[in-house]
Design an enzyme around this catalytic site. Structure first.
Site, PDB file in Angstrom:
ATOM      1  N   LYS A   7       1.183  -3.098   6.696  1.00 11.65           N
ATOM      2  CA  LYS A   7       1.108  -2.890   5.234  1.00 11.65           C
ATOM      3  C   LYS A   7       0.388  -4.085   4.614  1.00 11.65           C
ATOM      4  CE  LYS A   7       4.390  -6.207   4.172  1.00 11.65           C
ATOM      5  NZ  LYS A   7       4.077  -7.493   3.539  1.00 11.65           N
ATOM      6  N   ALA A  96       1.394 -13.173   9.117  1.00 10.32           N
ATOM      7  CA  ALA A  96       0.226 -12.892   8.291  1.00 10.32           C
ATOM      8  C   ALA A  96       0.602 -12.155   7.006  1.00 10.32           C
ATOM      9  CB  ALA A  96      -0.770 -12.058   9.094  1.00 10.32           C
ATOM     10  N   GLY A  97       1.877 -11.758   6.858  1.00  9.35           N
ATOM     11  CA  GLY A  97       2.281 -11.002   5.662  1.00  9.35           C
ATOM     12  C   GLY A  97       1.902  -9.535   5.756  1.00  9.35           C
ATOM     13  N   LEU A  98       1.658  -9.064   6.988  1.00  6.42           N
ATOM     14  CA  LEU A  98       1.266  -7.662   7.183  1.00  6.42           C
ATOM     15  C   LEU A  98       2.434  -6.825   7.706  1.00  6.42           C
ATOM     16  CD1 LEU A  98      -2.225  -8.383   8.790  1.00  6.42           C
ATOM     17  CD2 LEU A  98      -1.760  -7.718   6.427  1.00  6.42           C
ATOM     18  N   SER A 102       8.412  -5.871  11.149  1.00  8.42           N
ATOM     19  CA  SER A 102       9.171  -4.826  10.458  1.00  8.42           C
ATOM     20  C   SER A 102       8.641  -3.443  10.826  1.00  8.42           C
ATOM     21  CB  SER A 102       9.070  -5.006   8.942  1.00  8.42           C
ATOM     22  OG  SER A 102       9.549  -6.277   8.573  1.00  8.42           O
ATOM     23  N   ASP A 134      11.987  -5.416   4.559  1.00  8.88           N
ATOM     24  CA  ASP A 134      10.786  -4.576   4.489  1.00  8.88           C
ATOM     25  C   ASP A 134      10.897  -3.313   5.338  1.00  8.88           C
ATOM     26  OD1 ASP A 134       9.621  -6.428   2.896  1.00  8.88           O
ATOM     27  OD2 ASP A 134       8.103  -7.090   4.334  1.00  8.88           O
TER      28      ASP A 134
END
Ligand code: ATP
Length: 300
Positions: A7, A96-98, A102, A134
């Site tokens: 995401k 990476a915050g992707l 999750s 998440d």
């Protein structure tokens, strides 16, 4: 076999710290095609996770292990999960915050439910929220609003399709680090003006303005993020932002050609670039189904 799609966050606002220590959020999640692949098979013996990627833990700290243990318990089975081997083919960049971990956890819940005799979706949602904030989003995907810790999910009208360039800097940022820096900067009275970006598409969601409250504290420690954002904008991105807690930065493009042109120039200083596209909720649902692969019987 099941795909675990990553995401990006089209918006992320932090509204202070709650009594339980978590931050209160309002975020807009967007599924993208970039994905890991999980292969879950039955094999008598202990629960095992395999992966060739060095960043993926193979022990109980892996979110897939946590998902397995939590679902096993919720199904009323005694002891630790067993008779299952999970191979994670890692493609989504880590830290990476992707949402890679999750996404893997949610995909594994779908696969385990199939392998272990079925589980109602309401149970999967409960189990998902118990493992990580998440994870519930990854059970439905598309474009969705996340409230609370991000675990309370409300589907939004899908963002019209865009091509996405992800730039993964040479450094990662852990989620814990990003929130610590956010808190430190707030305590020091540092506050940035919010620069809203209007997505020029016929789309009724005003919730996504590409503001990320975690971006200023991360940029203060890693100014390269701004350089990448500007590079994407100069290259014709309709909008660009850091995703979640970073370090990845993404740009939305209307055409594939415009997106492809950015892959070379932004892959510098150890950064890696990825070309992908947004997924609607329907596409996500179709692409995230568990596929039972049969191994053809050997004829001797
Ligand atoms: P998020 O957007 O959720 O903040 P992230 O990019 O910060 O994601 P992940 O890539 O999900 O973070 O992983 C961060 C850490 O989680 C890794 O360093 C790793 O130790 C741990 N981890 C646990 N399970 C997994 C998994 N299945 N894949 C990758 N990392 C995992």
């Amino acid at each position: 076999m099941v795909r675990a799609h990553a995401k990006v966050n089209l918006d992320l606002r932090v509204f202070g710290t709650r009594a339980d220590g978590f931050h209160e959020l309002r975020t807009v999640f967007q599924s993208i095609e970039l994905h890991d692949t999980l292969i879950c098979t039955e094999r008598p013996g202990p629960f095992v996770i395999k992966s060739r990627a060095s960043a993926v833990p193979l022990d109980r700290s892996n979110l897939v292990w946590k998902a397995g243990a939590a679902l096993w318990k919720a199904l009323g089975r005694p002891g630790d999960p067993c008779d299952t081997v999970v191979t994670i083919e890692k493609v989504i960049p880590v830290e990476a915050g992707l949402g890679g971990g999750s996404a893997d956890a949610a995909a594994s819940l779908l696969a385990f439910a199939r392998l272990w005799g079925g589980a109602p979706v309401t149970l999967l949602r409960e189990v998902a929220a118990g493992i990580g904030s998440d994870i519930p989003f990854f059970l439905s995907g598309g474009t969705a609003l996340g409230l609370g810790r991000g675990e309370e999910i409300y589907p939004l009208v899908d963002l019209p399709g865009h091509w996405v360039v992800i730039v993964q800097p040479a450094f990662g940022v852990s989620t814990a680090e990003a929130y610590t820096w956010y808190d430190e900067d707030r305590a020091a009275g540092l506050k940035e003006p919010r620069e809203l970006q209007v997505l020029p598409v016929p789309w009724p969601s005003r919730a996504a303005q590409m503001v990320n409250d975690l971006e200023p504290p991360v940029v203060r420690r890693h100014p390269e993020i701004t350089e990448i954002k500007m590079g994407l904008k100069d290259g014709g991105a309709v909008a660009s932002s850091m995703s979640g807690s970073g370090s990845a930065v993404f740009g939305l493009f209307r055409t594939r050609a415009a997106a492809v042109r950015m892959l070379g120039p932004l892959a510098k200083g150890g950064a890696r670039t990825h070309l992908t596209r947004t997924l609607t909720r329907d596409e996500y649902e179709r692409r995230s189904r568990v596929v039972a692969k049969r191994i053809p019987a050997r004829i001797n």
